[in-house]
Write an enzyme that holds these catalytic residues in place. Structure first.
Site, short mmCIF file in Angstrom:
data_model
loop_
_atom_site.label_atom_id
_atom_site.label_comp_id
_atom_site.label_asym_id
_atom_site.label_seq_id
_atom_site.Cartn_x
_atom_site.Cartn_y
_atom_site.Cartn_z
N CYS A 1 -0.77 -8.42 4.25
CA CYS A 1 -2.40 -7.98 4.07
C CYS A 1 -3.88 -8.61 4.76
O CYS A 1 -4.37 -8.11 5.39
CB CYS A 1 -2.61 -8.55 2.68
SG CYS A 1 -1.79 -8.68 1.75
N HIS B 1 2.30 -2.75 -3.04
CA HIS B 1 2.63 -1.97 -2.17
C HIS B 1 4.20 -2.53 -1.61
O HIS B 1 4.91 -2.61 -2.40
CB HIS B 1 1.99 -2.63 -1.18
CG HIS B 1 1.24 -2.30 -1.15
ND1 HIS B 1 -0.19 -3.46 -1.01
CD2 HIS B 1 -0.17 -1.36 -1.06
CE1 HIS B 1 -1.19 -2.89 -0.87
NE2 HIS B 1 -1.20 -1.21 -0.79
C1 CIR Z 1 -5.96 -4.69 -4.03
O1 CIR Z 1 -5.53 -4.55 -4.85
O2 CIR Z 1 -5.94 -3.82 -2.76
C2 CIR Z 1 -5.90 -6.23 -3.59
N1 CIR Z 1 -6.44 -7.36 -4.35
C3 CIR Z 1 -4.29 -7.13 -2.60
C4 CIR Z 1 -3.97 -6.16 -1.63
C5 CIR Z 1 -3.18 -6.36 -0.65
N2 CIR Z 1 -2.54 -6.12 0.37
C6 CIR Z 1 -1.73 -5.96 0.36
O3 CIR Z 1 -0.61 -6.19 0.15
N3 CIR Z 1 -1.55 -4.99 2.18
#
Ligand code: CIR
Length: 263
Positions: A255, A168
């Site tokens: 996140c 991201h």
């Molecule tokens: C994913 O791959 O969607 C999750 N394992 C990690 C999400 C992390 N979210 C973020 O950076 N906002």
């Protein structure tokens, strides 16, 4: 006057589920240890609360291993909340799990209807604009749909690009104050932060870039001492939270929460 990009009365978090061991990840660096993750999560929630904010702690969702990463489901702004449309198919259903909580808090709710996709982790709200990074999860159609909503609310959206191989946009940057970002060199070198003050993470500490400014605190992942020192020397009050287990499934400080002041 409170700064809407760094000062918040509320946050939403979601407890990690046992199924978190099946969370999405770019590469396998080991299975997350749930007990350790829960301890770090509790520390994270307590740190948010220590700033005086109300933290709404949602229950674990066994059917969605990545649901603890609530940031990806919505964008919360002073004018209202916008439900996202994740690019990861396994995460789509997390949005309707989040929606009722936001509907209780906000009178204005919009949603990204598609066909495009966009995840909250690709959105950085600064003191002057909303930066959205195209990525493997966020596409041009998703950005265009968000732009239309934001223009109704008087926000400028600037489309930028998340580096190849980086999950991201905010994996590689954070807002420290309305005009200052903490970023990796690989992202800042793209020129996307022209006009901002940029503080660089230390070489080899790229994962320290995913931090959050939450009221008086900068909340950073632990184990990146050189970057923490740099941020402290720049005048910020830093708290470090263990992130070894979330890091195994590509998650970090931003996140784990939605941060906002409901309207
Ligand atoms: C994913 O791959 O969607 C999750 N394992 C990690 C999400 C992390 N979210 C973020 O950076 N906002």
């Amino acid at each position: 006057m409170p700064s809407p990009s760094t000062e918040f009365t509320h946050a939403i978090t979601r407890r990690p589920a046992e199924g978190v061991v099946n969370g999405l990840r770019a590469e396998d660096t080991g299975t997350p240890d749930l007990e350790k993750m829960l301890a770090a999560h509790a520390d994270y929630v307590a740190t948010l609360k220590s700033t005086g904010a109300t933290v709404i702690e949602l229950d674990a969702l066994e059917e969605y291993p990545d649901a603890l990463f609530v940031e990806d489901t919505a964008l919360c702004l002073p004018q209202g909340a916008i439900l996202m449309r994740p690019g990861a198919p396994s995460r789509m259903g997390e949005v309707s799990e989040m929606a009722p909580t936001l509907r209780d808090l906000y009178s204005e709710i919009r949603e990204i209807k598609g066909p495009g996709h966009i995840e909250g982790g690709d959105i950085l709200v600064t003191g002057r604009e909303v930066l959205v990074g195209r990525s493997a999860r966020t596409d041009a159609e998703g950005v265009a749909e968000l732009r239309a909503i934001l223009s109704d609310w008087g926000h400028d959206l600037r489309e930028v690009f998340t580096p190849e191989g980086v999950l991201h946009f905010k994996t590689d940057c954070s807002l420290l104050d309305a005009e200052t970002v903490l970023a990796t060199r690989r992202l800042a070198d793209s020129g996307c932060f022209e006009g901002y003050r940029v503080i660089y993470v230390a070489e080899g500490e790229e994962a320290a870039a995913n931090a959050i400014r939450f009221n008086d605190l900068v909340i950073m992942p632990a184990d990146f001492p050189r970057t923490a020192e740099t941020v402290r020397k720049a005048g910020y009050e830093v708290r470090e939270i263990a992130n070894s287990e979330c890091a195994k499934i590509d998650g970090g400080m931003s996140c784990l929460s939605l941060r906002f002041t409901p309207s």
